[in-house]
Design a protein around this motif. Sequence first.
Motif, PDB file in Angstrom:
ATOM      1  N   ARG A 197       0.763  -1.001   0.118  1.00 27.86           N
ATOM      2  CA  ARG A 197      -0.187   0.190   0.270  1.00 27.86           C
ATOM      3  C   ARG A 197       0.749   1.165   0.232  1.00 27.86           C
ATOM      4  O   ARG A 197       1.072   2.490   0.757  1.00 27.86           O
TER       5      ARG A 197
ATOM      6  N   ASP B 290       4.167   4.088  -7.808  1.00 21.84           N
ATOM      7  CA  ASP B 290       3.214   4.267  -6.396  1.00 21.84           C
ATOM      8  C   ASP B 290       3.431   5.557  -5.882  1.00 21.84           C
ATOM      9  O   ASP B 290       2.947   5.717  -4.156  1.00 21.84           O
TER      10      ASP B 290
ATOM     11  N   GLN C 217       6.844   8.724  -0.631  1.00 22.46           N
ATOM     12  CA  GLN C 217       7.500   7.316   0.357  1.00 22.46           C
ATOM     13  C   GLN C 217       9.067   7.270  -0.780  1.00 22.46           C
ATOM     14  O   GLN C 217       8.883   7.352  -1.347  1.00 22.46           O
TER      15      GLN C 217
ATOM     16  N   HIS D 250       2.479   4.719  -0.868  1.00 21.17           N
ATOM     17  CA  HIS D 250       1.851   6.017  -1.525  1.00 21.17           C
ATOM     18  C   HIS D 250       2.844   6.876  -1.480  1.00 21.17           C
ATOM     19  O   HIS D 250       3.926   6.988  -1.589  1.00 21.17           O
ATOM     20  N   ASP D 251       2.244   8.255  -1.998  1.00 17.17           N
ATOM     21  CA  ASP D 251       3.325   9.377  -2.194  1.00 17.17           C
ATOM     22  C   ASP D 251       3.774   9.882  -1.865  1.00 17.17           C
ATOM     23  O   ASP D 251       4.248   9.994  -0.092  1.00 17.17           O
TER      24      ASP D 251
END
Length: 280
Positions: A48, A72, A53, A50-51
């Motif tokens: 999962r 991602d 990382q 996200h922006d």
Amino acid sequence: MGAEETHALGYEQVDDDPNVAVLLATMDTTARWQATRRLRAWERQQLRLHDGQRLLDVGCGLGDAALVLAADLGVDGEVVGVDASAEMIAGARSRAHAAGCPMRFVVGDACTLDEPDSSFDVVRSERTLQWLTSPEAAVAEMTRVLRPGGLVSLIDTDWSTFEIDVGDDDLATRVREAMRTERARPSTIGRRLADLVQDLGCELHAQTTATQTWDAWDPDESPAPEGCFTMSSLADDLVDNGQLEGGDRERFVSTIHTAARHGRFSMALTMFAVVASRPR
Ligand SMILES: C[S@@+](CC[C@H](N)C(=O)[O-])C[C@H]1O[C@@H](n2cnc3c(N)ncnc32)[C@H](O)[C@@H]1O
């Protein structure tokens, strides 16, 4: 003897291998295996991302799995890929222009990562631990560079699961025994991945397996089953392991080739995957 004949799929010293081009090309073939695609998709779901990382891929090879995950992370994210092979890193750099976030690929050793403590949100490693003398040291390094609460994702083959069926039980047993014996490297690391992360104090979130199968192969069309070693190389392995006399090597290879030509060939190999988090 041609390049494919000597190719034994050894990734410890890719740059020194006379068959380096075959080793690189095999990365694309094995990326197409149904089991590889299934485990990479499972991993992406588990992570999962996200922006923003930061993700580290240890033993990144040509960087394809990292390239997909980069989509991602958004433009503020970052992917770093480390690999012992300069040839792999050069290949990864040439593919990185397609990434959705900055990507940096560097030559380095999994057991001595040149990255600061707690500097990544996610650290992954795929089919690399099996080539290391000390997978424990590599996973300890991955945990060191992971921030508290960050995720570690490991995917690896377990060669003790390897099965070959050519209608010859004795041959199948010898292959199984040879594959179950660990020699210079941790070839049965797959089933130990969960213990490896838990021994370092990580919390196991999820684990799964996927089995790659080969149901047909024409030895006159291609020197080896897709993405796999040649049967000559398998015979060498059995001789090394004491499961086959050197004088029986040619007969072993021709038994498999003949069976395959008659549509009596199947092989299977299982890969394991785990996702865990570093304690906060
Ligand atoms: C079978 S390939 C897998 C590559 C990639 N992870 C993938 O799944 O496509 C194994 C990779 O591990 C790399 N490798 C082997 N020993 C290493 C080490 N000590 N440190 C970093 N990478 C290493 C090899 O150069 C090779 O690229």
